[in-house]
Design an enzyme around this catalytic site. Structure first.
Site, PDB file in Angstrom:
ATOM      1  CG  HIS A 374      -2.004  -0.966   1.216  1.00  0.00           C
ATOM      2  ND1 HIS A 374      -3.236  -0.744   0.650  1.00  0.00           N
ATOM      3  CD2 HIS A 374      -2.032  -2.220   1.694  1.00  0.00           C
ATOM      4  CE1 HIS A 374      -3.992  -1.817   0.808  1.00  0.00           C
ATOM      5  NE2 HIS A 374      -3.279  -2.743   1.440  1.00  0.00           N
ATOM      6  CE  LYS A 567      -6.376  13.921   0.175  1.00  0.00           C
ATOM      7  NZ  LYS A 567      -6.478  12.851  -0.783  1.00  0.00           N
ATOM      8  NE  ARG A 568      -3.583  10.339  10.128  1.00  0.00           N
ATOM      9  CZ  ARG A 568      -3.295   9.456  11.073  1.00  0.00           C
ATOM     10  NH1 ARG A 568      -4.134   8.472  11.362  1.00  0.00           N
ATOM     11  NH2 ARG A 568      -2.173   9.571  11.754  1.00  0.00           N
ATOM     12  CE  LYS A 573      -2.344  10.788   3.064  1.00  0.00           C
ATOM     13  NZ  LYS A 573      -3.001   9.919   2.067  1.00  0.00           N
ATOM     14  CB  THR A 678     -10.045   4.993  -1.347  1.00  0.00           C
ATOM     15  OG1 THR A 678      -9.563   5.336  -0.049  1.00  0.00           O
ATOM     16  CG2 THR A 678      -9.351   3.729  -1.818  1.00  0.00           C
TER      17      THR A 678
HETATM   18  C1  OAK Z   1      -0.695   2.723   6.159  1.00  0.00           C
HETATM   19  C2  OAK Z   1       0.304   2.168   6.914  1.00  0.00           C
HETATM   20  C3  OAK Z   1       1.379   1.546   6.295  1.00  0.00           C
HETATM   21  C4  OAK Z   1       1.427   1.481   4.927  1.00  0.00           C
HETATM   22  C5  OAK Z   1       0.433   2.029   4.163  1.00  0.00           C
HETATM   23  C6  OAK Z   1      -0.633   2.662   4.778  1.00  0.00           C
HETATM   24  C7  OAK Z   1      -1.749   3.263   4.004  1.00  0.00           C
HETATM   25  O1  OAK Z   1      -2.753   3.645   4.558  1.00  0.00           O
HETATM   26  N1  OAK Z   1      -1.622   3.335   2.683  1.00  0.00           N
HETATM   27  C8  OAK Z   1      -2.707   3.835   1.886  1.00  0.00           C
HETATM   28  O2  OAK Z   1      -3.472   2.733   1.432  1.00  0.00           O
HETATM   29  C9  OAK Z   1      -4.621   3.124   0.694  1.00  0.00           C
HETATM   30  C10 OAK Z   1      -5.395   1.882   0.361  1.00  0.00           C
HETATM   31  O3  OAK Z   1      -4.706   1.099  -0.546  1.00  0.00           O
HETATM   32  C11 OAK Z   1      -4.209   3.922  -0.540  1.00  0.00           C
HETATM   33  O4  OAK Z   1      -5.367   4.351  -1.187  1.00  0.00           O
HETATM   34  C12 OAK Z   1      -3.346   5.109  -0.144  1.00  0.00           C
HETATM   35  O5  OAK Z   1      -2.861   5.757  -1.295  1.00  0.00           O
HETATM   36  C13 OAK Z   1      -2.187   4.652   0.716  1.00  0.00           C
HETATM   37  O6  OAK Z   1      -1.478   5.772   1.210  1.00  0.00           O
END
Ligand code: OAK
Length: 841
Positions: A374, A567-568, A573, A678
């Site tokens: 992710h 968003k966070r 971002k 998303t």
């Molecule tokens: C959180 C902790 C560790 C690694 C990744 C994340 C995370 O939230 N990643 C997010 O995942 C979403 C779902 O796939 C994506 O839409 C976001 O772009 C991504 O930042």
């Protein structure tokens, strides 16, 4: 112990099987029964909280029956199941969702009104289940909704945190974190005190040879913590299928507390043991896209993974199949690397406990797991120190070393003499201390690895996992573009829009097959449809304006352009670029004559999102947004032309309020950094347009809705490396408009400029890693284009309707079907509605 009722007595059971309520009257009697018996209240003592409780319990009764039937059916069918392992499930509220998925919200609305309540007020009583940080956690929740709605046999496994993501308060413009204790009253969970697993930590490994001369390893000693299961029913939409989300809670293994110690007067340490055990599932780590390598976090991971695998293996063993059939019955998806220890744990179970040969076990393991990545951000890629794993999980470390050894041997065979390659792909990083690279372990231990949007999946293949493509070949790597559930993100969040769409498509079937949305494109010129469309957007904006007024005191005009970024908070971002853009706009308004000011399009800039408590720069960004807000919102020269709002404590239920009220939302990450995003999909689905970079799913949204319907700007991912290089070698000139913004901040226009120095230095003096300066001009210009586009309301509405009609691709149903077919190899297992089937069939 088998607790199945013998055949002769089953008839009595079937005769007395409970049914749910069928009509409004049935709902009301259920509701009143719960008020009067379960809650021991009465009509003289029933506030909205009690009404929420009773309403939830009434729907829960209904849900449980279908949940039981679904589980029985799945057990008897003995078909393959998928287990979704995620440390985060950002579920939000359950009641509204349950009523809609069951299809009885209207009925409940009538019933509640008969009994003296407004359904909206009752729904509002529920505390969000906020067991997640952001995108990754909410994706897991959308996936559960789709899995149930599509009748897939699926379980989620997670942790039952006592404290979810903190509640954010804004005090004097600064973020303050308050604990989120959400379990006071939670009717949606079922404690299974009979489903427990003892989880071991620490200790040592005893190696020996058995009677056949085979080397064996036994993990001994250490301490034990008990995992207790809590089950949450997950209703599918318009289907009786109800899946299970199992969350583990930690408890001291030896009952309440140590009586021995207690009786001998050592009260403190007797309680300390208990507390130490309960600490494991106490709190969600509040970091998004950031990993900090804390021991307690590793304990959480192993605790949850070990309990889940024990449960999965126990269920498999009941079928008495041969071990080699395990991957035919079980698919396990790793939601990022957080559950990667599951790979090691399953290998340990098979080899150490079940006595399989290494290769046979490893074959089973790799055919069972799939891994979703992710993020490509280096600070988010998990690495655990070897000494820490050695201490906490000594046997697992040995297994990791063996996995690595056999893997590197196979690489050496295929690429003889390439020592650099071996060093690059080794699961163990030869640093001081040595580190275990969890993503590499996940890749080696899985049969498929996927990214979450096309660009992202390409990037992982060409950058962070490039060598693994060489080793395993390209077929191991695939893309599954993320999706969102239209049930929550259209039907629940925006019921009027959902109904308007249904009035054109004939039914609400588009909620099950989102591609049916394309039918509304035929109505794009229908004046009545367009009028109602605009009225719905305005009503949603008015509702948000009301909320802004009550929570912040700021009065905003619902007909202004609502520009939203929720968003966070993270540098990648680029909320900082957004607020710099707002400052630029403010300076322009100030510099304009009263005549010129009339030409500005009124705007409301709305921000929301949490900063990780230890992320200093993100907190500075929040502070700047609030400081700009207090200046701009009180400046008589500006009036309605610009308002800046920071909404406190952004979460799922606030997203449901904010997203339908947006005209333009911002998805403006540095190209190549946002894996998918998303919320971009949620905004477009709700008839808002977006401004975005060529990043993540923005690119595929553009492909689907057309370039004319999206405002893209900025540099491309392929140019990022060169641009960063230019900054580092003094070859970049700061954007002149950005310089003016910095001057205004440094003059003290928004309060003590020292408070914001870090944000400026990051861009001006520290290489501008996120390329704010490079994209700033194009960002400003694109906002001017947006202003012009918004003035032409007729064209604007056409763009919105056209976009919504083309969003079918982004349903999480499509996404789950892709996983089911391409990765899990599972089939739907529909549950018949009608009468309860015979449980012995
Ligand atoms: C959180 C902790 C560790 C690694 C990744 C994340 C995370 O939230 N990643 C997010 O995942 C979403 C779902 O796939 C994506 O839409 C976001 O772009 C991504 O930042």
């Amino acid at each position: 112990v088998e607790a199945s009722i013998p055949e002769p007595q089953r008839e009595a059971w079937l005769k007395h099987q409970v049914g749910g309520f069928k009509d409004k009257d049935g709902f009301e009697s259920n509701f009143v029964r719960h008020i009067e018996t379960t809650l021991a209240r009465s009509m003289f003592n029933c506030d909205e909280t009690a009404a929420y409780a009773a309403c939830s319990l009434a729907f829960r009764d209904r849900l449980i029956l279908e949940w039981n039937r679904t589980q029985q059916r799945q057990t008897f069918a003995d078909s393959k199941r998928v287990y979704y392992l995620s440390l985060e499930f950002l579920m939000g509220r359950a009641l509204d969702n349950a009523m809609l998925n069951i299809g009885q919200k209207e009925l409940a609305k009538g019933g509640l009104s008969d009994l003296g309540f407004r359904i909206e007020d009752v729904i509002q009583q529920e505390h969000d289940a906020a067991l997640g940080n952001g995108g990754l956690g909410r994706l897991a929740a959308c996936f559960l909704d789709s899995l149930a709605s599509l009748n897939y046999p699926a379980w989620g496994y997670g942790l039952r945190y006592r404290y979810g993501i903190f509640k954010q308060e804004i005090i004097d413009g600064y973020q303050v974190e308050v604990p989120d204790y959400w379990l006071d009253f939670n009717p949606w969970e079922f404690p299974r005190h009979d489903v427990t697993v003892d989880i071991q930590f620490y200790g040592y490994v005893h190696k020996s040879t058995d009677e056949n001369g085979k080397a064996t390893a036994r993990w001994e000693g250490g301490e034990t913590v008990k995992a207790v299961a809590y089950d949450v029913p997950i209703p599918g939409y318009a289907t009786p299928s109800t899946n299970n989300l199992r969350l583990w809670s930690s408890k001291a293994a030896s009952g309440e507390f140590d009586f021995q110690k207690f009786n001998s007067g050592d009260y403190e340490s007797s309680v300390a043991d208990q507390q130490r055990a309960e600490t494991i599932s106490a709190v969600l780590y509040p970091n998004d896209n950031l990993e900090r390598g804390k021991e307690l976090r590793l304990k959480q991971q192993y605790f949850w993974v070990a309990a889940s695998l024990y449960d999965i293996v126990r269920r498999f063993k009941k079928s008495r199949r041969a071990w080699r059939e395990f991957p035919d019955q079980v698919a396990i998806q790793l939601n990022d690397t957080h559950p990667t220890l599951a790979v090691v744990e399953l290998q340990r179970i098979l080899v150490d406990l079940e006595g399989l040969e290494w290769d046979e076990a490893w074959n089973i393991v790799t055919n069972t797991f799939g891994y979703t990545n992710h993020t490509v951000l280096p600070e988010a890629l998990e690495k655990w120190s070897v000494p820490l794993i050695q201490h906490l999980l000594p046997r697992h470390l040995q297994i990791i070393y063996d996995i690595n050894l056999f893997f590197l041997q196979s690489v050496e065979r295929a690429h003889p003499g390439d020592r650099d390659l071996l060093a690059r792909v080794s699961i163990i990083e030869e640093s001081q201390p040595k580190m275990v690279r969890m993503a590499y372990l996940a890749i080696v231990g899985s049969h498929k690895v996927n990214g979450v949007a096309e660009l992202h999946s390409d990037l992982i293949k060409t950058t962070i996992f490039k060598d693994f493509v060489t080793i395993f070949g390209p077929d191991k790597f695939t893309n599954v573009t993320n999706g969102i559930t239209p049930r929550r993100w259209l039907h629940q969040a925006n019921p009027r829009l959902s109904d308007l769409i249904a009035s054109k498509t004939g039914t609400h079937d588009f909620l099950k097959d989102l591609t049916l949305l394309n039918k509304i494109e035929l109505s794009v010129d229908d004046p009545a449809f367009r009028k109602e469309w605009a009225a719905i957007k305005l009503a949603n904006k008015a509702r948000l304006a009301e909320y802004i007024k009550t929570t912040t005191g700021i009065v905003v005009n619902p007909s202004a352009l609502f520009d939203v970024q929720v968003k966070r908070i993270h540098e990648y971002k680029r909320q900082q670029m957004n607020i710099f853009g707002v400052i630029h706009r403010y300076l322009r308004i100030k510099a304009a004559s009263p005549e010129e000011r009339k030409k500005f399009l009124p705007r409301v800039s709305i921000f929301g999102g949490k900063a990780a408590p230890g992320y200093w720069m993100a907190k500075q960004i929040i502070h700047l947004i609030n400081s700009v807000g207090s200046v701009v919102n009180n400046d008589k020269d500006v009036g309605d032309l610009l308002k800046v709002v920071f909404l406190e404590d952004y979460n799922v239920s606030k997203a449901e309020l904010i997203i339908p009220a947006s005209d333009i939302s911002e998805h403006i990450s540095t190209a190549g950094t946002e894996a998918s995003g998303t919320s971009n999909m949620k905004f477009v689905l709700n008839g808002g347009l977006i401004i975005g970079t060529c990043d993540g799913a923005n690119i595929e949204i553009t492909r689907e809705i057309g370039e004319n319907n999206i405002f893209l700007f900025g540099n491309l991912a392929e140019d990022v490396e060169d641009l960063r290089h230019a900054h580092n070698y003094g070859q970049h000139t700061l954007d002149p408009d950005l310089v003016k913004v910095f001057e205004a901040i440094e003059k003290g226009t928004f309060g003590d400029s020292k408070d914001f120095a870090g944000m400026i230095t990051a861009v001006r003096d520290h290489g501008d890693y996120y390329l704010v300066s490079d994209d700033f001009q194009s960002y400003l210009e694109t906002h001017d284009v947006i202003d012009e586009a918004y003035r032409n309301q007729e064209d604007w509405i056409t763009k919105c309707i056209t976009s919504v009609s083309r969003m079918g691709f982004f349903t999480s149903d499509r996404c789950i079907n892709e996983y089911a077919e391409g990765i899990w190899n599972i089939e739907p297992l529909p549950i018949e509605t009608a009468e309860p089937e015979k449980i012995n069939s």
